[in-house]
Design an enzyme around this catalytic site. Structure first.
Site, PDB file in Angstrom:
ATOM      1  N   TYR A 144     -58.648 -12.812  28.217  1.00 61.71           N
ATOM      2  CA  TYR A 144     -57.697 -11.907  27.561  1.00 61.71           C
ATOM      3  C   TYR A 144     -57.264 -12.509  26.225  1.00 61.71           C
ATOM      4  CZ  TYR A 144     -53.125  -9.684  26.684  1.00 61.71           C
ATOM      5  OH  TYR A 144     -52.049  -9.048  26.095  1.00 61.71           O
ATOM      6  N   LYS A 148     -58.012 -11.270  22.460  1.00 64.68           N
ATOM      7  CA  LYS A 148     -56.872 -10.820  21.635  1.00 64.68           C
ATOM      8  C   LYS A 148     -56.916 -11.553  20.276  1.00 64.68           C
ATOM      9  CE  LYS A 148     -53.851  -8.248  22.655  1.00 64.68           C
ATOM     10  NZ  LYS A 148     -53.818  -6.746  22.542  1.00 64.68           N
TER      11      LYS A 148
HETATM   12  N1  LIG Z   1     -47.228  -6.377  28.664  1.00 64.01           N
HETATM   13  C1  LIG Z   1     -47.017  -7.489  27.957  1.00 64.01           C
HETATM   14  O1  LIG Z   1     -46.225  -8.343  28.325  1.00 64.01           O
HETATM   15  C2  LIG Z   1     -47.737  -7.677  26.657  1.00 64.01           C
HETATM   16  C3  LIG Z   1     -48.669  -6.781  26.209  1.00 64.01           C
HETATM   17  N2  LIG Z   1     -49.286  -6.978  24.988  1.00 64.01           N
HETATM   18  C4  LIG Z   1     -50.260  -6.007  24.497  1.00 64.01           C
HETATM   19  O2  LIG Z   1     -49.629  -4.744  24.476  1.00 64.01           O
HETATM   20  C5  LIG Z   1     -50.605  -3.725  24.664  1.00 64.01           C
HETATM   21  C6  LIG Z   1     -50.117  -2.772  25.727  1.00 64.01           C
HETATM   22  O3  LIG Z   1     -49.922  -3.482  26.919  1.00 64.01           O
HETATM   23  P1  LIG Z   1     -49.312  -2.787  28.216  1.00 64.01           P
HETATM   24  O4  LIG Z   1     -48.672  -1.516  27.849  1.00 64.01           O
HETATM   25  O5  LIG Z   1     -48.556  -3.836  28.922  1.00 64.01           O
HETATM   26  O6  LIG Z   1     -50.639  -2.497  29.051  1.00 64.01           O
HETATM   27  P2  LIG Z   1     -51.057  -1.239  29.937  1.00 64.01           P
HETATM   28  O7  LIG Z   1     -52.167  -1.708  30.802  1.00 64.01           O
HETATM   29  O8  LIG Z   1     -49.882  -0.636  30.600  1.00 64.01           O
HETATM   30  O9  LIG Z   1     -51.612  -0.206  28.862  1.00 64.01           O
HETATM   31  C7  LIG Z   1     -52.872  -0.305  28.282  1.00 64.01           C
HETATM   32  C8  LIG Z   1     -53.454   1.085  28.153  1.00 64.01           C
HETATM   33  O10 LIG Z   1     -54.738   0.980  27.527  1.00 64.01           O
HETATM   34  C9  LIG Z   1     -55.595   1.922  28.134  1.00 64.01           C
HETATM   35  N3  LIG Z   1     -56.977   1.517  27.938  1.00 64.01           N
HETATM   36  C10 LIG Z   1     -57.595   0.429  28.444  1.00 64.01           C
HETATM   37  N4  LIG Z   1     -58.880   0.415  28.076  1.00 64.01           N
HETATM   38  C11 LIG Z   1     -59.083   1.496  27.295  1.00 64.01           C
HETATM   39  C12 LIG Z   1     -60.216   2.035  26.617  1.00 64.01           C
HETATM   40  N5  LIG Z   1     -61.414   1.452  26.698  1.00 64.01           N
HETATM   41  N6  LIG Z   1     -60.071   3.169  25.900  1.00 64.01           N
HETATM   42  C13 LIG Z   1     -58.862   3.804  25.849  1.00 64.01           C
HETATM   43  N7  LIG Z   1     -57.754   3.344  26.478  1.00 64.01           N
HETATM   44  C14 LIG Z   1     -57.867   2.211  27.196  1.00 64.01           C
HETATM   45  C15 LIG Z   1     -55.187   1.906  29.608  1.00 64.01           C
HETATM   46  O11 LIG Z   1     -55.616   3.080  30.292  1.00 64.01           O
HETATM   47  C16 LIG Z   1     -53.674   1.787  29.492  1.00 64.01           C
HETATM   48  O12 LIG Z   1     -53.076   3.063  29.499  1.00 64.01           O
HETATM   49  C17 LIG Z   1     -51.914  -4.430  24.994  1.00 64.01           C
HETATM   50  O13 LIG Z   1     -52.689  -4.501  23.834  1.00 64.01           O
HETATM   51  C18 LIG Z   1     -51.471  -5.826  25.384  1.00 64.01           C
HETATM   52  O14 LIG Z   1     -52.464  -6.766  25.070  1.00 64.01           O
HETATM   53  C19 LIG Z   1     -48.986  -8.055  24.212  1.00 64.01           C
HETATM   54  C20 LIG Z   1     -48.074  -8.974  24.610  1.00 64.01           C
HETATM   55  C21 LIG Z   1     -47.376  -8.892  25.868  1.00 64.01           C
END
Ligand SMILES: NC(=O)C1=CN([C@@H]2O[C@H](COP(=O)(O)OP(=O)(O)OC[C@H]3O[C@@H](n4cnc5c(N)ncnc54)[C@H](O)[C@@H]3O)[C@@H](O)[C@H]2O)C=CC1
Ligand SMILES: CC(C)=CCC[C@@H](C)[C@H]1CC[C@H]2C3=C(CC[C@]12C)[C@@]1(C)CCC(=O)C[C@@H]1CC3
Length: 345
Positions: A144, A148
């Site tokens: 991951y 990133k």
């Molecule tokens: N949750 C956390 O603590 C943190 C999250 N992030 C980043 O924030 C962003 C959002 O994270 P979350 O909302 O927690 O994750 P999440 O898993 O809830 O949301 C990610 C979304 O991306 C969609 N997705 C995945 N692969 C895809 C594809 N090939 N095409 C289209 N859509 C796709 C999924 O269906 C999901 O709805 C990510 O980029 C993550 O790396 C960064 C730092 C901390």
């Protein structure tokens, strides 16, 4: 010669808009009067006025249909950090992000805001008040983080005033809040299995946990301040609650708020990290036969046992960022939003 009328700066698309952060972002954008299209591999909810497009971000043609007449794209899609699939991470986070950039440029989108992560500089060693000029992790702990890093580089390098295409990366850390599928559910699951009795290390390590509304606020500020003459072009920004807290105090507050006991007994960090490495190796070797997902991964143990908090002074200076919800209020709202995860619930 064909002249293209610039779409309104309030027409945007959110890739990953069905996810935890994405949905909060979509809801706030709608409140602020943006016209929003969601692009995600899954549709999980409906919001009046928001158009959903189901598709894979690796599919340029699918993206192009959505980016028509859009001037701003938020990219907050990623496979879950819990999935240990290197090929999937590379395909989506790196190759897929290149596809997103190409589609943006072909559709003449003007701004791309990437959700990166503060973990791009984390390699399991203490970070105290880390600034954005820290080098990328040379030995990222997991796939991951590895992807990133590449994703952020690709997006920031694509920033070009000449091409009328501006990019910025937001690096949140430890996002939490209502509907988060990771932090509170993993914590409660671990507590219900009786595994939340132990504190890794001496329990004094400070960490950033960032309330989701503050992360959303940072994204929108970044989009609105991203202009050809602004310092944001091609840069990364930490967005945190600006209130580092002891990792184990945060865990204890959430657990106690939900009716579980706080962890009490200490285990040496190096011992637990060593066990997590061994478990990872065993699951890696057994993967062709069985797919086991251990609770204690090296990354999780590193997150639980080291200092990792970041300065958001660059965001304050360049985009006037200030957290909009303080940490104690954020914890209270989060705990109240999970009645079904309460002990006995
Ligand atoms: N949750 C956390 O603590 C943190 C999250 N992030 C980043 O924030 C962003 C959002 O994270 P979350 O909302 O927690 O994750 P999440 O898993 O809830 O949301 C990610 C979304 O991306 C969609 N997705 C995945 N692969 C895809 C594809 N090939 N095409 C289209 N859509 C796709 C999924 O269906 C999901 O709805 C990510 O980029 C993550 O790396 C960064 C730092 C901390
Ligand atoms: C600060 C930050 C980047 C948090 C990210 C969220 C997750 C990585 C954490 C959410 C619940 C945490 C958790 C552990 C590690 C980190 C999390 C998964 C443990 C597995 C650490 C070791 C334990 O004793 C149990 C913990 C359960 C909860």
């Amino acid at each position: 010669m064909t002249t293209r009328i610039r779409p309104s700066s309030k027409r945007c698309a959110v890739i990953g808009g069905s996810g935890f952060l994405g949905r909060h972002l979509v809801e706030r954008l709608v409140e602020k009067g943006y016209s929003v299209a969601v692009f995600d591999i899954a549709q999980r909810y409906e919001v009046p006025g928001v158009v959903f497009h189901q598709g894979d971000l690796c599919d340029k043609q699918a993206l192009l249909k959505v980016f028509k007449d859009v001037s701003l794209v938020f990219h907050c899609a990623s496979p879950s950090p819990a999935c240990d699939d290197r090929n999937l991470f590379w395909k989506v986070n790196v190759e897929g992000t290149r596809t997103v950039i190409q589609a943006c440029q072909e559709a003449r989108v003007q701004k791309l805001v990437l959700t990166s992560s503060a973990s791009v500089v984390f390699e399991g060693i203490d970070i105290k008040n880390g600034k954005e000029d820290l080098p990328y992790a040379k030995r990222p702990i997991d796939y991951y983080t590895e992807t990133k890093i590449q994703q952020e580089k690709v997006v920031l390098e694509a920033c070009s005033k000449e091409k009328d295409f501006l990019t910025v990366a937001i690096r949140p850390h430890g996002i939490f809040g209502p509907r988060d599928p990771q932090l509170v559910p993993i914590l409660v699951d671990t507590a219900r299995k009786g595994k939340m009795k132990f504190i890794i290390g001496d329990g004094t390590n400070l960490v950033d946990f960032t309330y989701v509304e503050n992360v959303v606020h940072g994204h929108i500020l970044a989009a609105e301040h991203l202009k050809p003459d602004s310092p944001l072009c091609g840069k990364a920004y930490h967005i945190t609650n600006d209130e580092p807290i002891r990792f184990w105090d945060f865990m204890s507050q959430v657990l106690v708020g939900l009716g579980y006991e706080a962890p009490r007994y200490h285990l040496p960090y190096t011992l637990v990290y060593g066990i997590a490495m061994l478990l990872w190796l065993i699951t890696f070797l057994l993967r062709p036969l069985v797919n086991i997902k251990p609770t204690f991964t090296p990354m999780r143990v590193a997150l639980a046992g080291t200092h990792h908090y970041y300065s958001c002074s660059r965001a304050k200076q360049d985009m006037g960022y200030q957290p909009v919800v303080r940490l104690q209020e954020a914890i209270a709202r989060t705990v109240a939003s999970y009645p079904h995860l309460k002990r006995g619930g």
